[in-house]
Scaffold this motif. Structure first.
Motif, mmCIF file in Angstrom:
data_model
loop_
_atom_site.group_PDB
_atom_site.id
_atom_site.type_symbol
_atom_site.label_atom_id
_atom_site.label_comp_id
_atom_site.label_asym_id
_atom_site.label_seq_id
_atom_site.Cartn_x
_atom_site.Cartn_y
_atom_site.Cartn_z
ATOM 1 N N UNK A 268 0.879 -1.179 0.000
ATOM 2 C CA UNK A 268 0.000 0.000 0.000
ATOM 3 C C UNK A 268 0.910 1.221 0.000
ATOM 4 N N UNK A 269 0.963 1.903 -1.140
ATOM 5 C CA UNK A 269 1.982 2.956 -1.274
ATOM 6 C C UNK A 269 1.732 4.144 -0.325
ATOM 7 N N UNK A 270 0.460 4.462 -0.085
ATOM 8 C CA UNK A 270 0.192 5.620 0.791
ATOM 9 C C UNK A 270 -0.263 5.171 2.171
ATOM 10 N N UNK A 271 0.282 4.049 2.650
ATOM 11 C CA UNK A 271 -0.215 3.445 3.887
ATOM 12 C C UNK A 271 -0.272 4.435 5.049
ATOM 13 N N UNK A 272 0.848 5.150 5.305
ATOM 14 C CA UNK A 272 0.834 5.987 6.509
ATOM 15 C C UNK A 272 -0.044 7.213 6.308
ATOM 16 N N UNK A 273 -0.123 7.699 5.056
ATOM 17 C CA UNK A 273 -1.023 8.831 4.786
ATOM 18 C C UNK A 273 -2.478 8.430 5.072
ATOM 19 N N UNK A 274 -2.821 7.188 4.727
ATOM 20 C CA UNK A 274 -4.194 6.713 4.961
ATOM 21 C C UNK A 274 -4.446 6.548 6.463
ATOM 22 N N UNK A 275 -3.399 6.153 7.196
ATOM 23 C CA UNK A 275 -3.578 5.944 8.636
ATOM 24 C C UNK A 275 -3.215 4.531 9.075
ATOM 25 N N UNK A 276 -2.531 3.798 8.177
ATOM 26 C CA UNK A 276 -2.089 2.449 8.523
ATOM 27 C C UNK A 276 -0.675 2.490 9.074
ATOM 28 N N UNK A 277 -0.360 1.503 9.918
ATOM 29 C CA UNK A 277 1.034 1.278 10.289
ATOM 30 C C UNK A 277 1.332 -0.190 9.994
ATOM 31 N N UNK A 278 2.618 -0.502 9.851
ATOM 32 C CA UNK A 278 2.956 -1.888 9.509
ATOM 33 C C UNK A 278 2.715 -2.794 10.712
ATOM 34 N N UNK A 279 2.174 -3.994 10.408
ATOM 35 C CA UNK A 279 1.999 -4.990 11.468
ATOM 36 C C UNK A 279 2.722 -6.271 11.051
ATOM 37 N N UNK A 280 3.667 -6.147 10.096
ATOM 38 C CA UNK A 280 4.381 -7.296 9.544
ATOM 39 C C UNK A 280 4.292 -7.232 8.029
ATOM 40 N N UNK A 281 5.102 -8.045 7.340
ATOM 41 C CA UNK A 281 5.053 -8.004 5.872
ATOM 42 C C UNK A 281 3.677 -8.491 5.410
ATOM 43 N N UNK A 282 3.000 -7.675 4.579
ATOM 44 C CA UNK A 282 1.645 -7.936 4.068
ATOM 45 C C UNK A 282 0.525 -7.653 5.073
ATOM 46 N N UNK A 283 0.872 -7.136 6.259
ATOM 47 C CA UNK A 283 -0.160 -6.821 7.260
ATOM 48 C C UNK A 283 -0.097 -5.335 7.633
ATOM 49 N N UNK A 284 -1.235 -4.675 7.587
ATOM 50 C CA UNK A 284 -1.314 -3.250 7.927
ATOM 51 C C UNK A 284 -2.345 -3.075 9.037
#
Ligand code: SAM
Length: 288
Positions: A268-284
């Protein structure tokens, strides 16, 4: 394929299959369409669509081809191991003393009300397998969740797909091939499958743990308050703009702290802009 021809093909496909190709990346889709026309043996699109309009099977095959429903149980086993050992135990532990959940979209539709009425019976995890194909993904989730939580009754696994024939297959519980079940452990095979003539059928005990619904994730409303959304190997052909909108909608459908599980090659290229943080590879994780 020139622009006019593609416009014509898109219009015919929308009418015949309800798949809107405007959501898909044009170059890849055009390449796939050209090879499909070639394989059909028809000399041009006009005669191809004449055949499609007259033949239900041809219409279904075209839709299957466009939406590509390849899948398998525990696809990318290392990711499922991480899901089982890390993500699901965390989600389950967060569930203790959780508040009641809103009613499902299906219940709301049935009762004809669109309000988020409270269903006090459902206090387990709410999981959505979006683009579930023939059911391998939601059934894999149901097996893990049952093992981890002992009793399954309180959980809700929604499995949706655009393709009705894939859903009918999933609801019937198969038949699945030996390849399909290649990553299923011997224990789960014994517990949840029946083998007949070299084919595998999901037992009723597992089938009733999953709620299948036909749903277009590009146009239909989403249920909310999910603990886990699994959307894997579906968005690869969508345009960047469509993907971005979809990930924002998934974000809003998760509860704070909920997890989005994507395909092995998807980022997800804009993950942090959307409000996601990493929870592991392939997990947001939707930030709390
Ligand atoms: C390649 S399969 C992935 C199945 C499974 N998620 C996995 O990773 O193995 C893609 C599925 O997405 C479904 N799909 C494609 N576009 C969709 C849409 N707009 N809404 C819902 N499902 C869609 C297809 O019908 C197909 O079954």
């Amino acid at each position: 394929m020139d622009a006019n021809e593609y416009e014509y093909v898109k219009k015919e496909i929308l009418a015949a299959t309800a798949v809107d190709l405007d959501f898909y990346k044009a170059p890849q889709m055009q390449r796939r369409l050209k090879s499909y026309l070639l394989r059909s043996g028809k000399p041009d699109w006009q005669s191809f669509f004449r055949m499609v309009r007259a033949d239900d099977d041809a219409r279904r095959d075209l839709k299957n081809y466009l939406t590509i429903n390849v899948s398998s149980f525990f696809r990318d086993i290392d990711k499922y191991t991480f899901l089982k050992e890390k993500i699901l135990p965390e989600l389950l532990s967060e569930k203790i003393a959780a508040p009641p959940r809103p009613k499902s979209l299906r219940d709301m539709r049935r009762s004809g009300r669109a309000s988020a009425a409270i269903d006090t019976k459902t206090r387990g995890l709410r999981i959505w397998s979006a683009g579930c194909s023939r059911g391998q993904e939601p059934y894999s989730l149901a097996m893990l969740l049952t093992e981890l939580s002992g009793s399954f009754t309180k959980h809700y696994i929604l499995a949706s797909d655009l393709d009705r024939s894939a859903l009918a297959y999933a609801e019937a519980g198969g038949p699945y091939t030996k390849d399909d079940v290649g990553a299923v452990s011997e224990k789960y095979l014994q517990q949840y499958f029946e083998e007949r003539d070299g084919k595998y059928f999901v037992k009723e005990t597992l089938r009733r743990k999953v709620t299948f619904v036909q749903h277009n994730m590009l146009t239909d409303a989403f249920e909310t308050d999910f603990d886990l959304i699994v959307c894997r190997n579906v968005v690869i052909y969508f345009t960047a703009e469509v993907k971005d909108k979809l990930y924002r909608r998934f974000y809003r459908s998760l509860r704070p702290g909920g997890i989005l599980f994507v395909g092995g090659t998807e980022i997800i290229s804009k993950a942090s802009e959307i409000g996601f943080e990493s929870a592991g590879i392939s997990f947001y994780r939707r930030k709390v």
